[in-house]
Motif scaffolding. Structure first.
Motif, mmCIF file in Angstrom:
data_model
loop_
_atom_site.group_PDB
_atom_site.id
_atom_site.type_symbol
_atom_site.label_atom_id
_atom_site.label_comp_id
_atom_site.label_asym_id
_atom_site.label_seq_id
_atom_site.Cartn_x
_atom_site.Cartn_y
_atom_site.Cartn_z
ATOM 1 N N ILE A 57 29.075 -83.606 -81.804
ATOM 2 C CA ILE A 57 28.335 -84.153 -80.652
ATOM 3 C C ILE A 57 26.979 -83.460 -80.577
ATOM 4 O O ILE A 57 26.892 -82.226 -80.640
ATOM 5 C CB ILE A 57 29.124 -83.919 -79.351
ATOM 6 N N ILE A 58 25.922 -84.280 -80.454
ATOM 7 C CA ILE A 58 24.564 -83.724 -80.424
ATOM 8 C C ILE A 58 23.834 -84.275 -79.201
ATOM 9 O O ILE A 58 23.736 -85.493 -79.024
ATOM 10 C CB ILE A 58 23.789 -84.104 -81.708
ATOM 11 N N ARG A 59 23.342 -83.366 -78.404
ATOM 12 C CA ARG A 59 22.540 -83.774 -77.239
ATOM 13 C C ARG A 59 21.103 -83.302 -77.445
ATOM 14 O O ARG A 59 20.840 -82.406 -78.243
ATOM 15 C CB ARG A 59 23.127 -83.170 -75.960
ATOM 16 N N ASP A 60 20.173 -83.934 -76.759
ATOM 17 C CA ASP A 60 18.762 -83.522 -76.799
ATOM 18 C C ASP A 60 18.165 -83.575 -78.201
ATOM 19 O O ASP A 60 17.526 -82.623 -78.653
ATOM 20 C CB ASP A 60 18.591 -82.097 -76.237
ATOM 21 N N LEU A 61 18.430 -84.653 -78.901
ATOM 22 C CA LEU A 61 17.767 -84.848 -80.196
ATOM 23 C C LEU A 61 17.409 -86.332 -80.267
ATOM 24 O O LEU A 61 18.282 -87.187 -80.151
ATOM 25 C CB LEU A 61 18.693 -84.447 -81.337
ATOM 26 N N GLN A 62 16.133 -86.622 -80.444
ATOM 27 C CA GLN A 62 15.669 -87.994 -80.272
ATOM 28 C C GLN A 62 15.579 -88.803 -81.562
ATOM 29 O O GLN A 62 15.517 -90.014 -81.511
ATOM 30 C CB GLN A 62 14.287 -87.994 -79.573
ATOM 31 N N ASP A 63 15.522 -88.140 -82.725
ATOM 32 C CA ASP A 63 15.213 -88.896 -83.934
ATOM 33 C C ASP A 63 16.362 -88.894 -84.950
ATOM 34 O O ASP A 63 16.429 -88.058 -85.839
ATOM 35 C CB ASP A 63 13.947 -88.313 -84.587
ATOM 36 N N PRO A 64 17.281 -89.868 -84.827
ATOM 37 C CA PRO A 64 18.458 -89.892 -85.696
ATOM 38 C C PRO A 64 18.122 -90.018 -87.178
ATOM 39 O O PRO A 64 18.879 -89.558 -88.017
ATOM 40 C CB PRO A 64 19.232 -91.120 -85.229
ATOM 41 N N ARG A 65 16.971 -90.626 -87.524
ATOM 42 C CA ARG A 65 16.664 -90.806 -88.947
ATOM 43 C C ARG A 65 16.528 -89.455 -89.667
ATOM 44 O O ARG A 65 17.134 -89.218 -90.698
ATOM 45 C CB ARG A 65 15.379 -91.590 -89.131
ATOM 46 N N PHE A 66 15.723 -88.570 -89.081
ATOM 47 C CA PHE A 66 15.543 -87.272 -89.735
ATOM 48 C C PHE A 66 16.810 -86.434 -89.669
ATOM 49 O O PHE A 66 17.053 -85.597 -90.537
ATOM 50 C CB PHE A 66 14.322 -86.537 -89.162
ATOM 51 N N LEU A 67 17.645 -86.692 -88.654
ATOM 52 C CA LEU A 67 18.933 -86.013 -88.576
ATOM 53 C C LEU A 67 19.803 -86.409 -89.775
ATOM 54 O O LEU A 67 20.406 -85.552 -90.432
ATOM 55 C CB LEU A 67 19.635 -86.374 -87.265
ATOM 56 N N THR A 68 19.863 -87.696 -90.074
ATOM 57 C CA THR A 68 20.664 -88.160 -91.216
ATOM 58 C C THR A 68 20.169 -87.520 -92.511
ATOM 59 O O THR A 68 20.954 -87.025 -93.321
ATOM 60 C CB THR A 68 20.585 -89.705 -91.326
ATOM 61 N N LEU A 69 18.847 -87.508 -92.692
ATOM 62 C CA LEU A 69 18.288 -86.915 -93.920
ATOM 63 C C LEU A 69 18.599 -85.422 -93.988
ATOM 64 O O LEU A 69 18.975 -84.895 -95.043
ATOM 65 C CB LEU A 69 16.772 -87.136 -93.979
ATOM 66 N N SER A 70 18.463 -84.739 -92.854
ATOM 67 C CA SER A 70 18.697 -83.302 -92.818
ATOM 68 C C SER A 70 20.166 -82.974 -93.115
ATOM 69 O O SER A 70 20.475 -82.019 -93.838
ATOM 70 C CB SER A 70 18.275 -82.758 -91.441
ATOM 71 N N GLY A 112 20.898 -97.623 -70.596
ATOM 72 C CA GLY A 112 19.554 -98.180 -70.457
ATOM 73 C C GLY A 112 18.680 -97.653 -71.581
ATOM 74 O O GLY A 112 19.061 -97.709 -72.744
ATOM 75 N N SER A 113 17.527 -97.109 -71.239
ATOM 76 C CA SER A 113 16.628 -96.602 -72.278
ATOM 77 C C SER A 113 16.872 -95.114 -72.541
ATOM 78 O O SER A 113 16.170 -94.493 -73.338
ATOM 79 C CB SER A 113 15.178 -96.820 -71.855
ATOM 80 N N ASN A 114 17.883 -94.551 -71.892
ATOM 81 C CA ASN A 114 18.139 -93.126 -72.047
ATOM 82 C C ASN A 114 19.211 -92.860 -73.121
ATOM 83 O O ASN A 114 20.316 -93.386 -73.042
ATOM 84 C CB ASN A 114 18.611 -92.563 -70.688
ATOM 85 N N LEU A 115 18.841 -92.065 -74.124
ATOM 86 C CA LEU A 115 19.807 -91.703 -75.164
ATOM 87 C C LEU A 115 20.728 -90.607 -74.612
ATOM 88 O O LEU A 115 20.285 -89.494 -74.347
ATOM 89 C CB LEU A 115 19.055 -91.191 -76.400
ATOM 90 N N ASP A 116 21.998 -90.948 -74.421
ATOM 91 C CA ASP A 116 22.920 -89.975 -73.812
ATOM 92 C C ASP A 116 23.333 -88.890 -74.807
ATOM 93 O O ASP A 116 23.324 -87.716 -74.495
ATOM 94 C CB ASP A 116 24.175 -90.681 -73.295
ATOM 95 N N PHE A 117 23.744 -89.332 -75.993
ATOM 96 C CA PHE A 117 24.146 -88.353 -77.017
ATOM 97 C C PHE A 117 24.207 -89.053 -78.372
ATOM 98 O O PHE A 117 24.220 -90.287 -78.462
ATOM 99 C CB PHE A 117 25.502 -87.716 -76.688
ATOM 100 N N LEU A 118 24.227 -88.228 -79.400
ATOM 101 C CA LEU A 118 24.459 -88.715 -80.764
ATOM 102 C C LEU A 118 25.792 -88.137 -81.243
ATOM 103 O O LEU A 118 26.195 -87.051 -80.797
ATOM 104 C CB LEU A 118 23.370 -88.215 -81.719
ATOM 105 N N VAL A 119 26.436 -88.849 -82.139
ATOM 106 C CA VAL A 119 27.598 -88.287 -82.830
ATOM 107 C C VAL A 119 27.325 -88.390 -84.325
ATOM 108 O O VAL A 119 27.115 -89.483 -84.851
ATOM 109 C CB VAL A 119 28.905 -89.023 -82.468
#
Ligand code: BTN
Length: 228
Positions: A57-70, A112-119
């Motif tokens: 679970i990841i909170r406070d990270l806006q850019d999933p693309r660079f996360l996938t690459l990382s 809405g427009s708020n990203l709650d979390f990433l998994v």
């Protein structure tokens, strides 16, 4: 906190459930096997015992693309330590000798427009052999045991795996995008290959500054890459 399970339908779903109940950033769900593992683009992920399957679970990270690459870089680094020579197939596949050994799936949940979390889901084929995988996957998959000829004690390495993945998440959170891109480019399996993504067909040239795959000058930002 790490939640360990012997079996789950999907660690992604369990992590989402926990995140909706307020589980904190960095919470990890690990399962020894999954009956409904999910991959990119609605595909399933074969998850027999012997592999490593985790969702973070990841909170406070806006850019999933660079996360996938990382995260791809991190998995490649882990495999390199064993002496293996992995490559990264944009955007989320880890290959050894042209066969898939690991995959990454980053999913998001928004209000809405708020990203709650990433998994972020990571699956790595450690032990066992791809010869035992379903026929459709046998030719295109590989396990680390297939590559090295020995198995890995997953329990002993799990803390190190998680530390490496969390460092990769922090790198994406800090926006160290150039460093992430350069590490990915150094392991780019597609460079110079003839590929098709949707309607775009041609030679894969590079990964651009936005993390897109450039095919004959056209940046492609999502889709399944087919090798021609
Ligand atoms: C892909 O290559 O298409 C992505 C595969 C992602 C698999 C992992 S295993 C842990 C997590 N739980 C799932 O159900 N999927 C991801």
């Amino acid at each position: 906190m790490i939640h360990q399970f012997d079996a789950l339908p999907s660690t992604q779903d369990k992590a989402r459930e926990l995140a909706r109940k307020g589980a904190e950033d960095g919470t990890v769900v690990v399962a020894k096997t999954m009956t409904g593992g999910r991959g990119q683009h609605g595909r399933s992920w074969h998850a027999p015992e012997g592999g490593w399957y985790a969702s973070i679970i990841i909170r406070d990270l806006q850019d999933p693309r660079f996360l996938t690459l990382s995260l791809g870089n991190a998995v490649a680094e882990l495999l390199e330590i064993t002496g293996a020579d992995p490559q990264l197939k944009w955007v989320n596949d880890v290959w050894i000798d042209g066969k898939k050994i690991a995959g990454i799936l980053v999913e998001s949940e928004s209000t809405g427009s708020n990203l709650d979390f990433l998994v972020a889901g990571i699956g790595i084929n450690f032990n066992g052999t791809a010869n035992d995988f379903p026929e459709a996957l046998r030719e295109t998959s590989v396990t680390l045991e297939d590559v090295l000829g020995v198995d890995t004690c997953i329990e002993d390495t799990e803390a190190y795996i998680l530390d490496t993945l969390k460092a990769a998440i922090d790198k994406a959170r800090r926006g160290e995008n150039l460093e992430i891109l350069n590490a990915f480019r150094a392991r780019d399996a597609l460079k110079g290959q003839k590929v098709r993504v949707g309607d775009v067909e041609g030679t894969a040239e590079r990964i651009d500054e936005n993390g897109c795959l450039v095919i004959d000058g056209t940046p492609v930002d999502a889709g399944t890459v087919e090798l021609l």
